[in-house]
Design a protein around this motif. Structure first.
Motif, PDB file in Angstrom:
ATOM      1  N   ASP A   1       0.811  -1.223   0.000  1.00 35.60           N
ATOM      2  CA  ASP A   1       0.000   0.000   0.000  1.00 35.60           C
ATOM      3  C   ASP A   1       0.844   1.274   0.000  1.00 35.60           C
ATOM      4  O   ASP A   1       0.312   2.370   0.161  1.00 35.60           O
ATOM      5  CB  ASP A   1      -0.942   0.011   1.205  1.00 35.60           C
ATOM      6  N   SER A   2       2.151   1.142  -0.218  1.00 34.67           N
ATOM      7  CA  SER A   2       3.045   2.293  -0.128  1.00 34.67           C
ATOM      8  C   SER A   2       3.044   3.089  -1.433  1.00 34.67           C
ATOM      9  O   SER A   2       3.474   2.594  -2.483  1.00 34.67           O
ATOM     10  CB  SER A   2       4.470   1.832   0.195  1.00 34.67           C
ATOM     11  N   VAL A   3       2.579   4.329  -1.339  1.00 33.89           N
ATOM     12  CA  VAL A   3       2.655   5.249  -2.469  1.00 33.89           C
ATOM     13  C   VAL A   3       4.021   5.944  -2.487  1.00 33.89           C
ATOM     14  O   VAL A   3       4.615   6.138  -3.545  1.00 33.89           O
ATOM     15  CB  VAL A   3       1.521   6.295  -2.392  1.00 33.89           C
ATOM     16  N   ASP A   4       4.508   6.304  -1.299  1.00 36.74           N
ATOM     17  CA  ASP A   4       5.795   7.008  -1.238  1.00 36.74           C
ATOM     18  C   ASP A   4       6.913   6.161  -1.816  1.00 36.74           C
ATOM     19  O   ASP A   4       7.769   6.671  -2.553  1.00 36.74           O
ATOM     20  CB  ASP A   4       6.110   7.423   0.200  1.00 36.74           C
TER      21      ASP A   4
ATOM     22  N   ARG B   1       6.735   3.804  -4.128  1.00 38.21           N
ATOM     23  CA  ARG B   1       6.649   3.689  -5.589  1.00 38.21           C
ATOM     24  C   ARG B   1       7.101   4.979  -6.276  1.00 38.21           C
ATOM     25  O   ARG B   1       7.807   4.943  -7.282  1.00 38.21           O
ATOM     26  CB  ARG B   1       5.226   3.352  -6.012  1.00 38.21           C
TER      27      ARG B   1
ATOM     28  N   ARG C   1      -1.305   5.481  -6.687  1.00 37.76           N
ATOM     29  CA  ARG C   1      -0.242   4.681  -7.284  1.00 37.76           C
ATOM     30  C   ARG C   1       0.536   3.933  -6.195  1.00 37.76           C
ATOM     31  O   ARG C   1       1.611   4.354  -5.771  1.00 37.76           O
ATOM     32  CB  ARG C   1       0.708   5.560  -8.112  1.00 37.76           C
ATOM     33  N   THR C   2      -0.019   2.846  -5.752  1.00 37.68           N
ATOM     34  CA  THR C   2       0.624   2.046  -4.710  1.00 37.68           C
ATOM     35  C   THR C   2       1.673   1.129  -5.311  1.00 37.68           C
ATOM     36  O   THR C   2       1.659   0.823  -6.513  1.00 37.68           O
ATOM     37  CB  THR C   2      -0.404   1.196  -3.961  1.00 37.68           C
ATOM     38  N   TRP C   3       2.577   0.645  -4.457  1.00 41.36           N
ATOM     39  CA  TRP C   3       3.590  -0.304  -4.900  1.00 41.36           C
ATOM     40  C   TRP C   3       2.949  -1.638  -5.296  1.00 41.36           C
ATOM     41  O   TRP C   3       3.370  -2.280  -6.264  1.00 41.36           O
ATOM     42  CB  TRP C   3       4.627  -0.496  -3.808  1.00 41.36           C
TER      43      TRP C   3
ATOM     44  N   GLU D   1       0.334  -2.168  -6.819  1.00 39.91           N
ATOM     45  CA  GLU D   1      -0.265  -2.097  -8.147  1.00 39.91           C
ATOM     46  C   GLU D   1       0.660  -2.668  -9.211  1.00 39.91           C
ATOM     47  O   GLU D   1       0.211  -3.250 -10.199  1.00 39.91           O
ATOM     48  CB  GLU D   1      -0.609  -0.642  -8.473  1.00 39.91           C
TER      49      GLU D   1
END
Length: 801
Positions: free
Chosen positions: A600-603, A605, A690-692, A694
């Motif tokens: 769930d990490s956007v930062d 990615r 834009r999560t990781w 994804e």
């Protein structure tokens, strides 16, 4: 009205009956290829009864009165559970896949057949001692007995319209050859070709700088760090003064183009454990599929050197071979990572202008050998491939000046194949295991061993390390016409580097450079990993003063983004004061650094995409100049790529090495951030969505899934869940790639050991344990190494004379 619709009712009923019959027939055939789990069966080839038990997850225990009978039994079980995958491995290595699946595999066969690995495998079998051949034959007989005992042929062959062919003795060497292909770039030394192209198109000092290792991330287990790279001055190369070249097309910043290696192993000495026994962890990262490449097994048979006179070894086997690949035997535990030494070289083949059929060798001429390799293609005419062979290997490429190049590769030599690995399961100490390492016929690997007495050790396993002339340049093609331009023989066992019981009581390898000096000269550099992953493991080990197997698993699951932390800071600095709303949002989304490659990490990615884009833009003018001469050039494979060079340029900001399209290095950084925001921000949900996860789904599939309807693949493939982890951290994960097993064990204390695996034991979706254990692997829950309570028992009995 009822009469009018009556025929349709009958038609509907007929269709339903037909569907039911089809479903029942399919179920019957599928069920008929399940492994036999219970009962008694008489088979030819055994000398005494063998008991095969399985627990609820399908983990197998084989109780035999000799290793020979255990070898037969493991072959029997492999064939029943994994025949199709074994067949694929031998066919891929032999270049015989098109015979099974048709034209779709022809390009692969044409590529691999040039190595003529079936001929190598036959020669390797012929070179074995009679006793070694008996072991191979015993396994072969067990495999064929297991195949013959299935009520129906393996279900995949009904879909393919083919029949399985019996296992041959040389096929076990072909399975080893498949591992050579997997671990050595599929027999393509593109890395050294691309280095040669760089040196032909760019000044030498610039190439040295661009390809320099990064001492900030290296973590060798012995020796010193590399020197920091030296930026060449403007007199060497100045982008402001050279002719402009075409720009490199923009890359998709969400792509996973930089696929790094990913295997880890580490060990701690007995002084750091409660029991006094040493402890080992091993997670080999490979391409993942359903079922997993490995097969869990426990082998028990009489052995006077074992505690209590019974050898009790547990770990994973490789279907197609009878060896326990990694595991623990009560006295030692052992594991491997790919060493990324230099195991292949290009050799320039200087032809005779007056006679194209021969080439120059030291002291004279030799004739080019032509081999007509016939490739059978299902439902199509055969294809005949002309392989041009030299004393060094087949001609597969051309040098930068057009000279033909032959590939010298250790996998072409019969000596590189044997089942010496089986001796590790009977080794009693670290010292004994390290003595065996130089005799093992397998792809050269980092071998780590831990023993019950508390010792730990590292060396290289594999009996085919080429010896090069001191004056040779192993990163460039050799000159076959000169005596010093080719291999001089093989490294002697006494020359193999070793580390035993280091002062800190800790050892680690992660596809990185492990040594320096003479040891590094012997092993060479075949694309070592950057070292950030090894460094993180080293630091994780240093953070503990005492260890349990759970501590080792925690390190294997470490998905902290230590490597990207400097890039996060650079992105924040780059976007400070940005007025563009997209860039301001990007800065906000990456300001709170969670420091993890979590699904769930956007930062994570966004920072990773920024790093990828900066690399692309910094290197673009150099790549363009090489591609202007060599259109198919790609950046040489090797874990760190140009990390050291890129950071040196960003730090010192030399104007002469900046792409002239930019006024400053900061302008380049801002453009990289803008490209990421533009590419990812226009997708549904914008940057914040834009999560990781994804772009990091598991994607662990059965080999036939791509050819089947989607509703069927649901029953074959593992759930396509987003996974934590990435390159440059211990928990390496990418779509279809990751830890093929996670082992943590202390020899003599196997009951507390851990063994996680994706994909499960069986390839039959009707098996009661299909996919068992996969959820534990995804979630990182400890799965016991030792099999659980017995659920099924099968006894193999020898047939009467």
């Amino acid at each position: 009205m009822s009469r009018r619709f009556r025929p349709w009712r009958w038609l509907l009923l007929a269709v339903l009956v037909l569907l039911g019959v089809t479903f029942a027939a399919g179920w019957y055939l599928l069920a008929g290829s399940r492994a036999r789990l219970e009962g008694k069966l008489r088979v030819a080839g055994l000398t005494a009864p063998v008991e095969i038990t399985r627990d609820a997850s399908g983990s197998v225990t084989i109780e035999a009165r000799s290793r020979a009978d255990a070898t037969y039994a493991i072959g029997f079980v492999h064939a029943q559970e994994r025949w199709f995958e074994m067949d694929l491995m031998r066919r891929v290595a032999a270049g015989e896949l098109a015979e099974l699946v048709g034209k779709a595999a022809l390009d692969s066969d044409l590529d691999i057949r040039r190595h003529r690995l079936r001929s190598v495998a036959q020669a390797a079998y012929a070179a074995l001692t009679p006793r070694q051949q008996q072991v191979v034959d015993r396994y072969r007989d067990g495999v064929n007995a297991g195949l013959a005992d299935l009520r129906e042929k393996p279900w995949e062959y009904f879909l393919l319209g083919s029949d399985p062919k019996p296992w041959r003795s040389e096929d076990t060497s072909l399975v080893i050859a498949a591992m050579y292909l997997d671990l050595h770039g599929h027999g393509h030394d593109t890395r050294e070709l691309d280095i040669a192209r760089m040196r032909a198109a760019l000044p030498g000092p610039l190439v040295d700088f661009l390809l320099a290792p990064d001492p900030d991330w290296e973590a060798p287990i012995t020796g010193t760090l590399s020197h920091p790279p030296v930026i060449p001055d403007a007199s060497v190369f100045d982008l402001r003064r050279v002719p402009a070249t075409a720009a490199i097309p923009a890359a998709d910043t969400s792509s996973r183009s930089d696929r790094y290696p990913g295997s880890n192993n580490f060990a701690v000495a007995g002084a750091l454990t409660d029991s006094g026994a040493a402890m080992l962890a091993n997670d080999m990262h490979l391409g993942l599929r359903v079922p997993d490449i490995w097969f869990r097994a426990r082998l028990r048979y009489p052995d006077t050197s074992a505690p209590g006179g019974i050898r009790d070894a547990v770990g994973v086997t490789l279907p197609g071979t009878p060896a326990l690949i990694v595991g623990s035997n009560g006295q030692i535990a052992w594991g491997f990572t790919n060493s990324y030494g230099d195991w292949m070289d290009w050799v320039r083949v200087t032809g005779d202008p007056a006679d194209p059929s021969r080439y120059r060798v030291p002291g004279g001429w030799a004739a080019i050998e032509h081999h007509a390799e016939r490739i059978h293609i299902k439902d199509a005419p055969d294809r005949v491939l002309d392989v041009q062979d030299t004393r060094w290997g087949p001609i597969l490429a051309n040098d930068t000046d057009g000279t033909p190049l032959a590939l010298a590769w250790i996998a072409h030599y019969p000596r590189a194949y044997n089942l010496g690995l089986m001796q590790l399961e009977r080794a009693t100490s670290v010292a004994a295991a390290l003595e065996l390492a130089p005799t093992l016929g397998m792809p050269p690997q980092n071998l780590l061993v831990a023993d019950r007495e508390g010792h730990i050790g590292w060396t290289i396993a594999g009996n085919a390390i080429p010896l090069r002339a001191p004056e040779s340049e192993p990163q460039l093609p050799m000159d076959g016409s000169q005596a010093s331009g080719t291999w001089q023989g093989w490294v002697a066992p006494a020359q193999y580097p070793r580390v035993v019981d280091p002062a800190g009581g800790r050892l680690w390898t992660a596809n990185n450079r492990t040594a320096d000096g003479a040891a590094l000269d012997l092993l060479g550099n075949g694309g070592h990993d950057l070292g950030a992953r090894a460094q993180q493991i080293r630091d994780d080990l240093a953070a503990h003063g005492a260890f349990t197997t759970g501590n080792l698993l925690d390190i294997q699951l470490d998905d902290r983004a230590v490597f990207l932390t400097p890039w996060q800071r650079l992105l924040q600095d780059t976007l400070a004061g940005a007025r563009d709303p997209a860039l301001r949002q990007m800065r906000e989304l990456t300001a709170s650094w969670r420091n993890r490659a979590a699904p769930d990490s956007v930062d994570y990615r966004l920072v990773r995409a920024f790093r990828d884009e900066v690399h692309r833009l910094v290197l673009a003018p150099f790549v363009a100049r090489v591609r202007a001469r060599f259109a198919d050039f790609a950046w040489p494979y090797g874990g760190g790529n140009a990390e050291a060079a890129v950071w040196s340029l960003l730090r010192d900001q030399p104007a002469w090495l900046l792409d002239p399209r930019y006024k400053s290095w900061n302008a380049l950084l801002q453009d990289a951030a803008r490209r990421v925001a533009s590419t990812l921000g226009t997708r549904p949900g914008g940057l914040a969505a834009r999560t990781w996860g994804e772009v990091n789904p598991a994607r662990i599939r059965h080999p036939l899934s791509p050819a089947l309807p989607r509703f069927l693949t649901h029953f074959l493939d593992m759930p396509d869940e987003p996974l934590p982890g990435d390159a440059n951290m211990p928990r390496v994960a990418a779509p279809g790639f990751g830890a093929s097993e996670r082992l943590a064990v202390s020899p003599g204390h196997e009951a507390q050991g851990i063994l996680e695996m994706p994909g499960g034991q069986s390839d039959n979706p009707l098996a009661p344990y299909y996919g068992a254990g996969h959820a534990d692997w995804v979630d990182g829950r400890p799965t016991p190494l030792m099999p659980g309570p017995v659920k099924w028992t099968l006894t193999l009995l020898p047939k009467s004379p």
